[in-house]
Write an enzyme that holds these catalytic residues in place. Structure first.
Site, PDB file in Angstrom:
ATOM      1  CG  ASN A   7      -1.888   1.049   1.310  1.00 61.67           C
ATOM      2  OD1 ASN A   7      -1.853   1.979   0.503  1.00 61.67           O
ATOM      3  ND2 ASN A   7      -2.800   0.957   2.256  1.00 61.67           N
ATOM      4  CE  LYS A  14       0.090   2.652   7.161  1.00 63.10           C
ATOM      5  NZ  LYS A  14      -1.255   3.140   7.266  1.00 63.10           N
ATOM      6  NE  ARG A  97      -5.991   2.086  -0.638  1.00 61.49           N
ATOM      7  CZ  ARG A  97      -6.050   2.997   0.311  1.00 61.49           C
ATOM      8  NH1 ARG A  97      -5.088   3.085   1.195  1.00 61.49           N
ATOM      9  NH2 ARG A  97      -7.072   3.810   0.377  1.00 61.49           N
ATOM     10  CG  HIS A 185     -12.152   5.223   2.026  1.00 61.24           C
ATOM     11  ND1 HIS A 185     -12.804   6.296   2.590  1.00 61.24           N
ATOM     12  CD2 HIS A 185     -10.836   5.425   2.248  1.00 61.24           C
ATOM     13  CE1 HIS A 185     -11.917   7.108   3.138  1.00 61.24           C
ATOM     14  NE2 HIS A 185     -10.706   6.616   2.933  1.00 61.24           N
ATOM     15  CG  HIS A 213     -13.250   3.963   5.583  1.00 58.99           C
ATOM     16  ND1 HIS A 213     -12.544   2.788   5.420  1.00 58.99           N
ATOM     17  CD2 HIS A 213     -12.314   4.924   5.806  1.00 58.99           C
ATOM     18  CE1 HIS A 213     -11.257   3.023   5.550  1.00 58.99           C
ATOM     19  NE2 HIS A 213     -11.088   4.324   5.772  1.00 58.99           N
ATOM     20  CG  LEU A 214     -16.882   7.117  10.185  1.00 56.12           C
ATOM     21  CD1 LEU A 214     -17.765   7.272  11.422  1.00 56.12           C
ATOM     22  CD2 LEU A 214     -17.218   8.187   9.152  1.00 56.12           C
ATOM     23  N   GLY A 215     -12.029   7.364   9.225  1.00 63.65           N
ATOM     24  CA  GLY A 215     -10.635   7.395   9.667  1.00 63.65           C
ATOM     25  C   GLY A 215     -10.141   8.820   9.519  1.00 63.65           C
ATOM     26  CG  ASN A 216      -6.342  11.651   8.771  1.00 61.70           C
ATOM     27  OD1 ASN A 216      -6.902  12.497   9.465  1.00 61.70           O
ATOM     28  ND2 ASN A 216      -5.255  11.898   8.089  1.00 61.70           N
ATOM     29  N   GLY A 217      -9.367   9.915   6.611  1.00 61.20           N
ATOM     30  CA  GLY A 217     -10.307  10.164   5.512  1.00 61.20           C
ATOM     31  C   GLY A 217     -11.623   9.492   5.861  1.00 61.20           C
ATOM     32  NE  ARG A 246      -8.562  13.843   2.887  1.00 63.66           N
ATOM     33  CZ  ARG A 246      -8.628  12.552   2.572  1.00 63.66           C
ATOM     34  NH1 ARG A 246      -9.416  12.158   1.580  1.00 63.66           N
ATOM     35  NH2 ARG A 246      -7.927  11.663   3.218  1.00 63.66           N
ATOM     36  CD  GLU A 388      -8.209   0.050   3.555  1.00 64.61           C
ATOM     37  OE1 GLU A 388      -7.537   0.402   4.539  1.00 64.61           O
ATOM     38  OE2 GLU A 388      -8.622   0.841   2.699  1.00 64.61           O
TER      39      GLU A 388
HETATM   40  P1  AMP Z   1      -7.168   5.687   9.991  1.00 61.50           P
HETATM   41  O1  AMP Z   1      -7.070   6.729   8.905  1.00 61.50           O
HETATM   42  O2  AMP Z   1      -8.189   4.650   9.719  1.00 61.50           O
HETATM   43  O3  AMP Z   1      -5.827   5.132  10.386  1.00 61.50           O
HETATM   44  O4  AMP Z   1      -7.716   6.470  11.276  1.00 61.50           O
HETATM   45  C1  AMP Z   1      -6.919   7.394  11.965  1.00 61.50           C
HETATM   46  C2  AMP Z   1      -7.788   8.236  12.857  1.00 61.50           C
HETATM   47  O5  AMP Z   1      -8.567   7.405  13.736  1.00 61.50           O
HETATM   48  C3  AMP Z   1      -7.003   9.119  13.824  1.00 61.50           C
HETATM   49  O6  AMP Z   1      -6.597  10.306  13.207  1.00 61.50           O
HETATM   50  C4  AMP Z   1      -8.015   9.369  14.913  1.00 61.50           C
HETATM   51  O7  AMP Z   1      -8.784  10.507  14.563  1.00 61.50           O
HETATM   52  C5  AMP Z   1      -8.927   8.174  14.875  1.00 61.50           C
HETATM   53  N1  AMP Z   1      -8.825   7.335  16.090  1.00 61.50           N
HETATM   54  C6  AMP Z   1      -7.940   6.373  16.378  1.00 61.50           C
HETATM   55  N2  AMP Z   1      -8.183   5.857  17.596  1.00 61.50           N
HETATM   56  C7  AMP Z   1      -9.269   6.490  18.101  1.00 61.50           C
HETATM   57  C8  AMP Z   1     -10.028   6.431  19.321  1.00 61.50           C
HETATM   58  N3  AMP Z   1      -9.714   5.570  20.300  1.00 61.50           N
HETATM   59  N4  AMP Z   1     -11.089   7.261  19.441  1.00 61.50           N
HETATM   60  C9  AMP Z   1     -11.409   8.132  18.476  1.00 61.50           C
HETATM   61  N5  AMP Z   1     -10.739   8.244  17.312  1.00 61.50           N
HETATM   62  C10 AMP Z   1      -9.682   7.439  17.131  1.00 61.50           C
END
Ligand code: AMP
Length: 400
Positions: A7, A14, A97, A185, A213-217, A246, A388
């Site tokens: 990736n 990664k 990816r 995603h 899908h709730l991450g940085n993106g 973003r 992924e």
């Molecule tokens: P990812 O892009 O899927 O790696 O998600 C990263 C984001 O997940 C981080 O920037 C955090 O905002 C969020 N995150 C990780 N651990 C936690 C947690 N315990 N509670 C809330 N948000 C989290």
């Protein structure tokens, strides 16, 4: 079969190695080896971390060339404390990816010169990602010669979206120019949708699933009968939900205003919307939800506004996805925030109680995938750890 998954991003790489001759193909096995390169660590250097055979290493190397960094990373498979292979000849296939497959690639594909040319042609649509993906493919070609390589596209899962969902209501010329909703995603949305069907003991073809899908993106997908029929990211990964840094969707009139009144250039708008907005921009604290929640709980009003806006937009877009699905069997949370934040699960689901979605009262995060809906909830709600890399390995296996 040994499958190396890569990736490649603009600031990190990664990788992991799966051995599919060990264990059940249906379950998610632990990779034999994992490694990462972080190019943001120190100027002129790269941080390499790898784990394999029960050992972990961390090194800072004086390397700036991405191909050389990848070579050093792959080398930890066959040399040093993390060695898990006798030689690189043991790798059967490499899965990559690739973020943007445009309209041409709606399924995974074995990489050849035509595929590489297409990834290159699509660079203007994914300037931050496709060049890094291509570079990763070429570096692995140098290292492994003519070993089969497979591209698994993040856009592919959304490629069967109805035209009305994919079309932006600009001039008709946009349709010919390929200015449309592609969605991203996809590898994650597809994996969690299938896993939902498995956990619910149902046929995916029968289900209406809203995947978050709730991450940085951040993005949502409406998955009906196993097909993504709507999604919040669009022509670029900037559309839709508010994210770490973003903005997500904003009135396009704001951009015209900033260009006319403040003389903003395209590059300035790019930075503003991609790096200086979202949780980061509104809270003035961080792009990390954990820090925003901590500041909010400490009484910081900007952090409160950032959190409330994140939730408001999430709920509104979830409602839109429910309309696109025409029903709802399950709401699924995944990625960094989605896998770890009971507060976000509660806040996101609260307005959908009228649809029969009720969460348990004892919500806690877990290393395992879990059903967080109460027993009497008509709609299930699942928290699924996205896999992924494993999904990419499975796509390689299916193709070869
Ligand atoms: P990812 O892009 O899927 O790696 O998600 C990263 C984001 O997940 C981080 O920037 C955090 O905002 C969020 N995150 C990780 N651990 C936690 C947690 N315990 N509670 C809330 N948000 C989290």
């Amino acid at each position: 079969m040994k499958i190396l998954v890569l990736n490649a991003g603009s600031s990190s790489h990664k990788s992991c190695l799966f051995d599919l001759s060990q264990g059940d193909v249906g379950a998610v096995p632990q990779p034999l080896w994992r490694a990462a390169l972080d190019w943001t660590h120190q100027p002129g250097k790269v941080e390499l971390s790898a784990s394999g055979g029960g050992e972990t290493i961390q090194q800072v190397l004086p390397i700036t060339d991405k191909a050389k960094g990848l070579k050093a990373m792959v080398n930890t498979l066959v040399d040093g404390p993390t060695q898990v292979l006798e030689g690189l000849a043991a790798i059967d296939v490499v899965g990559h990816r690739v973020v943007h497959g445009g309209r041409e690639y709606i399924d995974s594909v074995r990489i050849d010169d035509r595929v590489k040319a297409a990834i290159e042609r699509l660079i203007p649509l994914a300037p931050a990602h496709n060049p890094a993906n291509l570079q990763g493919i070429e570096a692995l070609e140098d290292i492994l010669g003519d070993r089969p390589q497979v591209a698994v596209f993040d856009t592919a899962f959304h490629a069967r979206m109805p035209e009305a969902a994919a079309t932006y209501p600009g001039p008709h010329a946009w349709v010919e120019q390929g200015i449309r909703r592609y969605g991203f995603h996809g590898i994650s949305h597809q994996y969690v949708a299938q896993r939902t069907a498995d956990m619910m003991n149902c046929d995916l073809a029968e289900l209406k699933i809203l995947t978050c899908h709730l991450g940085n993106g951040c993005s949502l997908a409406a998955v009906k009968g196993g097909i993504s029929v709507d999604t919040t990211m669009g022509f670029t990964p900037l559309d839709g939900l508010m994210m770490g840094s973003r903005s997500g969707s904003v009135d396009p009139g704001i951009l015209i205003y900033l260009m006319r009144q403040e003389g903003y250039s395209a590059d300035q708008l790019d930075r503003l919307l991609n790096k200086e907005s979202g949780l980061q921009g509104l809270s003035g604290q961080s792009n990390d939800m954990r820090s925003v929640v901590e500041a909010m709980e400490g009484g910081n009003p900007q952090a409160q506004l950032a959190f409330d806006t994140f939730i408001h937009r999430l709920r509104r877009e979830m409602g839109g996805m429910v309309a696109s699905l025409g029903g709802l069997d399950a709401v699924v949370f995944t990625a960094g925030i989605g896998e770890n934040s009971p507060l976000v699960w509660q806040q996101a689901c609260a307005p959908f109680e009228f649809l029969g979605l009720r969460l348990r009262s004892d919500l806690t995060r877990s290393k395992e995938d879990q059903d967080i809906a109460s027993d009497n909830s008509r709609v299930r709600s699942l928290v699924i750890h996205t896999q992924e890399e494993w999904a990419i390995a499975q796509a390689c296996l299916a193709l070869l």
